[in-house]
Design a protein around this motif. Sequence first.
Motif, PDB file in Angstrom:
ATOM      1  N   PRO A 215      -2.089  35.466  -9.695  1.00  0.00           N
ATOM      2  CA  PRO A 215      -2.610  36.302 -10.809  1.00  0.00           C
ATOM      3  C   PRO A 215      -4.274  36.219 -10.997  1.00  0.00           C
ATOM      4  O   PRO A 215      -4.841  37.041 -11.583  1.00  0.00           O
ATOM      5  N   GLY A 218      -6.346  38.168  -8.864  1.00  0.00           N
ATOM      6  CA  GLY A 218      -6.108  39.612  -9.132  1.00  0.00           C
ATOM      7  C   GLY A 218      -4.760  40.137  -8.076  1.00  0.00           C
ATOM      8  O   GLY A 218      -4.725  41.078  -7.896  1.00  0.00           O
ATOM      9  N   ALA A 219      -4.437  39.209  -7.397  1.00  0.00           N
ATOM     10  CA  ALA A 219      -3.083  39.618  -6.651  1.00  0.00           C
ATOM     11  C   ALA A 219      -1.815  39.820  -7.210  1.00  0.00           C
ATOM     12  O   ALA A 219      -0.754  40.211  -6.501  1.00  0.00           O
ATOM     13  N   GLY A 220      -1.540  39.301  -8.557  1.00  0.00           N
ATOM     14  CA  GLY A 220      -0.318  39.409  -9.131  1.00  0.00           C
ATOM     15  C   GLY A 220       0.612  38.304  -9.059  1.00  0.00           C
ATOM     16  O   GLY A 220       0.285  37.446  -8.017  1.00  0.00           O
ATOM     17  N   SER A 223       2.004  37.583  -5.579  1.00  0.00           N
ATOM     18  CA  SER A 223       1.441  38.350  -4.431  1.00  0.00           C
ATOM     19  C   SER A 223       1.786  39.863  -4.816  1.00  0.00           C
ATOM     20  O   SER A 223       1.446  40.807  -4.103  1.00  0.00           O
ATOM     21  N   SER A 224       2.448  40.381  -5.945  1.00  0.00           N
ATOM     22  CA  SER A 224       2.933  41.451  -6.298  1.00  0.00           C
ATOM     23  C   SER A 224       2.162  42.809  -6.138  1.00  0.00           C
ATOM     24  O   SER A 224       2.346  43.815  -6.027  1.00  0.00           O
ATOM     25  N   LYS A 225       0.834  42.304  -6.358  1.00  0.00           N
ATOM     26  CA  LYS A 225      -0.150  43.637  -6.521  1.00  0.00           C
ATOM     27  C   LYS A 225      -0.997  43.773  -4.957  1.00  0.00           C
ATOM     28  O   LYS A 225      -1.910  44.797  -4.857  1.00  0.00           O
ATOM     29  N   LEU A 226      -0.634  42.921  -4.026  1.00  0.00           N
ATOM     30  CA  LEU A 226      -1.067  43.079  -2.686  1.00  0.00           C
ATOM     31  C   LEU A 226      -0.334  44.231  -1.907  1.00  0.00           C
ATOM     32  O   LEU A 226       0.831  44.429  -2.180  1.00  0.00           O
ATOM     33  N   SER A 229       3.609  42.970  -0.396  1.00  0.00           N
ATOM     34  CA  SER A 229       3.684  42.029  -1.152  1.00  0.00           C
ATOM     35  C   SER A 229       4.559  40.944  -0.617  1.00  0.00           C
ATOM     36  O   SER A 229       4.268  39.580  -0.594  1.00  0.00           O
TER      37      SER A 229
END
Length: 267
Positions: A215, A218-220, A223-226, A229
């Motif tokens: 997080p 910036g990946a959440g 890794s949810s924002k990649l 994911s």
Amino acid sequence: MKFKENQRQRATLQPKCASGEMLTLDAIEALTRAAEEGGRVSLNGLEMTVADLHLLAEAVRSGAMFCLLRARVEEQASAVTGKQADGWSTQGVGWPGAAWRKVIGQVKSLELGRAMAAGLAGVVVMTVTLILPSLIGLPNLDLARLLGSLLADAPPEPGAMTWVAGLGLHLMVGTVVLSTGYALTHPYLLTSTPLGKGLLYSLIVWFMAQILAMPVMGAGLFSSKLPQSAVMAGSSLLGHLIYGAILGSIYGSRQAEHSAKRLSSGC
């Protein structure tokens, strides 16, 4: 004669404790003789060898102030030598020589150099494993790019200075930080084999990275924002398990050798 005169002058200049007296060289010499016969004596719960007592004598000769209560140490001396002796017992003042040597011995037993070598081997193999998918056109988890994004406004391209800095940070964390953490915590990991300890440790590190480090980069969370994911989180898990397996196997093999030597020597 001049030395004894200086000692007497020091004693008159140094203040006395409200409830005690200063340790004298005669008392130290008596304890040293007892230690030479029996191996060691105990002062305020600290096991002191002849070498420790020599250091203590040097400190007193240099003018150091030791506030001590006069006491009989017949039980301590008889436990070591079987003889009765008068002595001195520290009260409120710890002698750091033996304690520090114990700490230094514990640090040496960690073999941090070996742990860091194992960490370097593990992080290099982990990094190569994560890069391999990109060579055949598959998505890969670029940890150097994610870490480099902390130093730039946007994720850097491979080869950029911030990407190189991110790669260096990744290698440093794996070589120094995580390996030192493993050396400190591996006795408490609830498995019995070096490989199992390494895998469990890497699983814990992966979980913490997914909920804290990702997080921040910036990946959440996980890794949810990649893109893809689930694949990225799975790749990260695979890389960490590889790292842990190598770290545990290399570092643990040496620890196992030491344990075997201690058992064979009866220690």
